[in-house]
Design an enzyme around this catalytic site. Sequence first.
Site, mmCIF file in Angstrom:
data_model
loop_
_atom_site.group_PDB
_atom_site.id
_atom_site.type_symbol
_atom_site.label_atom_id
_atom_site.label_comp_id
_atom_site.label_asym_id
_atom_site.label_seq_id
_atom_site.Cartn_x
_atom_site.Cartn_y
_atom_site.Cartn_z
ATOM 1 N N THR A 14 0.841 -1.185 0.000
ATOM 2 C CA THR A 14 0.000 0.000 0.000
ATOM 3 C C THR A 14 0.881 1.240 0.000
ATOM 4 O OG1 THR A 14 -1.829 1.096 1.181
ATOM 5 C CG2 THR A 14 -0.161 0.013 2.536
ATOM 6 N N CYS A 15 0.268 2.395 -0.250
ATOM 7 C CA CYS A 15 1.016 3.675 -0.257
ATOM 8 C C CYS A 15 -0.016 4.786 -0.149
ATOM 9 C CB CYS A 15 1.869 3.798 -1.523
ATOM 10 S SG CYS A 15 0.934 3.723 -3.069
ATOM 11 N N GLY A 16 0.177 5.881 -0.852
ATOM 12 C CA GLY A 16 -0.804 6.954 -0.820
ATOM 13 C C GLY A 16 -1.975 6.712 -1.745
ATOM 14 N N TRP A 21 -3.849 4.529 1.038
ATOM 15 C CA TRP A 21 -4.132 5.418 2.159
ATOM 16 C C TRP A 21 -5.216 6.438 1.839
ATOM 17 C CZ3 TRP A 21 -3.611 4.809 7.005
ATOM 18 C CH2 TRP A 21 -3.784 5.890 7.881
ATOM 19 N N GLY A 74 -1.732 3.894 -4.395
ATOM 20 C CA GLY A 74 -1.534 2.675 -5.169
ATOM 21 C C GLY A 74 -0.430 2.740 -6.187
#
Length: 284
Positions: free
Chosen positions: A242-244, A271, A246
């Site tokens: 995951t990240c901000g 996120w 994708g």
Amino acid sequence: MVEQFLCPMNESLVSAEWLNQNQNSSRLIILDASPKTNVSGLKSGVGSQVIPGARFFDLKGKFSDPKSEFPNTLPSAEDFQNAAQELGINQNSDLVIYDNLGIYTSPRVWWMFRTMGHQKVHVLNGGLESWVQAGYKTDDTHQADFNPGNFKASFHKDSIRYLDDILQNIQSNSSKVIDARSVGRFTGTAPEPREGLSSGHIPHSCNLPFELVLDEGKYKSKEELIKIFNKLSPGDQHLTFTCGSGLTACIILLAAEQVLPNQMSVFDGSWTEWASNPQTPISK
């Protein structure tokens, strides 16, 4: 005569030297996924140059779900298939993806094609800058004259995770969730770049900022990547990245794919979706 294509099928990364040697293959299609803007802090030192024959891959426009309220959302298989056909991509095409920030958007495109069932897809390690530094020819414009392709999408649902999957995983701990955002955003000590979003992290997730798997725009060696991932103790657990939004999640997924046999997925909403939902728990 059967054309010999030299791409190692089990390798997701190719070098500028390899691409230069193979760029005239009739099955090879080069896709430029360079972003127009980014919030990563990465800077392009090569401007708007184009690798000869490259076609522009419009990640934000053609290849993101226009109906989604979240950025970079994977489109439906039908929409992806139609957009890929418009780019002249065929079932037997060998794809090489690059971007002008070294390694940034290209792993996302790699993951999208893999999720849509296309295995003959590779990332140019070092991106456009590695091509320019090697002294190879560049053009000013993308290739725009090609016939529609016959690409067929076959959606692999195991490549993607959704909000409900992550909520359930907090209880089951069946997948290790690895977050590619910065330490500050993960710990809640730095703000999110998107207005109105709280920083912090998904409960029980761990942090691996995407920059840590890169060295001057290229992936670190497999030996270095093994050491990095060993610190996270992945075992044989399923891994969810995951990240901000994708995007950079796919950078660390591709790094993990170089050295780990684990099954892997991306939390597509990442996120942005998690922190936008008032029902989701946030740890700091």
